[in-house]
Scaffold this active site. Structure first.
Site, PDB file in Angstrom:
ATOM      1  N   GLY A   1       0.212   9.754  -2.527  1.00 45.15           N
ATOM      2  CA  GLY A   1       1.580   9.504  -2.082  1.00 45.15           C
ATOM      3  C   GLY A   1       1.680   8.473  -0.970  1.00 45.15           C
ATOM      4  N   ASN A   2       0.705   8.472  -0.050  1.00 47.04           N
ATOM      5  CA  ASN A   2       0.789   7.550   1.088  1.00 47.04           C
ATOM      6  C   ASN A   2       0.596   6.092   0.678  1.00 47.04           C
ATOM      7  OD1 ASN A   2      -1.966   7.976   0.560  1.00 47.04           O
ATOM      8  ND2 ASN A   2      -2.537   7.549   2.661  1.00 47.04           N
TER       9      ASN A   2
ATOM     10  N   LYS B   1       4.980  23.941 -11.137  1.00 43.59           N
ATOM     11  CA  LYS B   1       5.161  22.698 -10.375  1.00 43.59           C
ATOM     12  C   LYS B   1       6.644  22.458 -10.089  1.00 43.59           C
ATOM     13  CE  LYS B   1       3.931  18.490  -9.013  1.00 43.59           C
ATOM     14  NZ  LYS B   1       3.152  18.294  -7.821  1.00 43.59           N
TER      15      LYS B   1
ATOM     16  N   LYS C   1      -2.167  14.005 -11.096  1.00 47.89           N
ATOM     17  CA  LYS C   1      -2.735  12.663 -11.153  1.00 47.89           C
ATOM     18  C   LYS C   1      -4.236  12.644 -10.839  1.00 47.89           C
ATOM     19  CE  LYS C   1      -3.308  10.986  -6.645  1.00 47.89           C
ATOM     20  NZ  LYS C   1      -3.288  12.246  -5.977  1.00 47.89           N
TER      21      LYS C   1
ATOM     22  N   LYS D   1      -8.076  17.642  -6.052  1.00 48.70           N
ATOM     23  CA  LYS D   1      -8.985  16.515  -5.794  1.00 48.70           C
ATOM     24  C   LYS D   1     -10.440  16.966  -5.888  1.00 48.70           C
ATOM     25  CE  LYS D   1      -5.701  14.550  -2.541  1.00 48.70           C
ATOM     26  NZ  LYS D   1      -4.772  14.265  -3.642  1.00 48.70           N
TER      27      LYS D   1
END
Ligand code: ADP
Ligand code: MG
Length: 307
Positions: A13-14, A123, A207, A269
């Site tokens: 996102g960043n 989600k 993602k 992640k």
């Protein structure tokens, strides 16, 4: 001559900011971090998230509530691709790398129609609603609704596992001819195979998992997950917090069991990193901060996950 190291980068996102203004600015530093890796001699392939962007697109079409989420997802891939591609082109030209075409590939990812996430959508997406409004859309549109951390009611959708990247052959061809490819935006557009057709579904593929599948399919050497923290920690945010530089698959699995990684942020992640690093000898994953990508690739920072 050594073969170039192939790297799939998953941008968080960043890397893209939260709105139109922020994205215009954020893509500049993102492009700089990506081109750093190209200058280091790596062959780079880009994947990215789309949370705020798909939310913005979807919410702004709320007058037409029957617009499917996967349509908003498709729009977000090209919108993000537009800004990111242009920032990358600019940065490449600035650094006199004039012979590298950049292309965004609209990407669909096939999921199992029997994926168990369909039984339990988790989600949250889209705008916050009052209880009354939530009940109304629940009845009228068949949405699954949950209360979201005291902030109101939101629609939830399933988060199925990615099985097959539909455009993988096109992506591979471009990568192998030296082009810089942006694909699997927002985890890809989830589709289900029905005989000869692909049917979009309202779901969100993580993602980090989509990027892992892309890295495996492209026989990448490295999966680099770029996010807002320089390293992964155990006891994150606590007094005895410990930042990790090196993490074997076995250690990572043990730390998952002990609950060190937040579901929905660091956990996917770590799971993606374990999956990729364990998929073939010589593969490894790196989790680090966007701005630290160049240092990370040299082994000077970040958390490296390996067999
Ligand atoms: P992205 O948009 O890059 O996917 P997320 O917010 O989903 O970013 O996940 C990254 C965030 O996970 C970090 O910024 C950090 O706040 C959080 N986090 C949760 N658990 C940990 C941990 N054990 N170590 C480091 N960061 C963690
Ligand atoms: Mg995330």
């Amino acid at each position: 001559m050594n073969k170039k190291k192939r790297i799939v980068i998953a941008l968080g996102g960043n890397a893209l900011g939260n709105d139109l203004e922020e994205q215009k600015i954020a893509v500049k530093s993102t492009a700089s971090a990506v081109v750093d890796l190209i200058e280091e001699g790596c062959e780079v392939v880009i994947a990215h998230g789309n949370g705020p962007q798909v939310g913005m697109i979807h919410n702004s079409m709320s007058n037409a509530e029957n617009i499917p989420l996967y349509v908003s997802g498709a729009m977000s891939q090209t919108y993000i691709g537009f800004d990111l591609e242009n920032a990358l082109r600019e940065e490449l030209l600035k650094r006199k790398i004039g012979n590298m075409p950049v292309a965004t590939i609209m990407t669909q990812i096939v999921v199992d129609k029997d994926d168990k996430s369909f039984e339990n959508p988790t989600k949250p997406i889209g705008r916050f609603m009052s209880l009354e409004e939530a009940k109304e859309v629940e009845d009228r549109l068949g949405y699954d609704i949950v209360e979201d951390s005291g902030r109101g009611y939101r629609r939830v959708v399933p988060s199925p596992s990615p099985r097959r990247i539909v455009e993988i052959d096109s992506i591979r061809t471009l990568v192998e001819s030296g082009q810089l490819v942006i694909s699997c935006g927002g985890g890809g557009i989830p589709v289900i195979e029905e005989e000869n057709s692909l049917k979009g579904i309202d779901a969100v593929i993580d993602k980090d998992f989509a990027s892992c599948l892309l890295a495996k399919e492209l026989e990448a050497d490295f999966l680099i997950i770029l996010t807002a923290v320089e390293k992964v920690a155990i006891n994150f945010g606590k007094e005895n917090e410990k930042w990790l530089s090196d993490l074997s698959i076995d250690e990572a699995k043990k730390y998952i069991e002990e609950g060190h990684f937040a579901p929905g942020s660091m956990l996917p992640k770590i799971v993606a990193a374990i999956d990729f690093a364990g998929s073939k000898e010589g593969r490894a994953a790196l989790i680090t901060q966007l701005e630290k990508a160049k240092k990370g690739i040299k082994g000077d920072t970040g958390t490296r996950i390996h067999m």
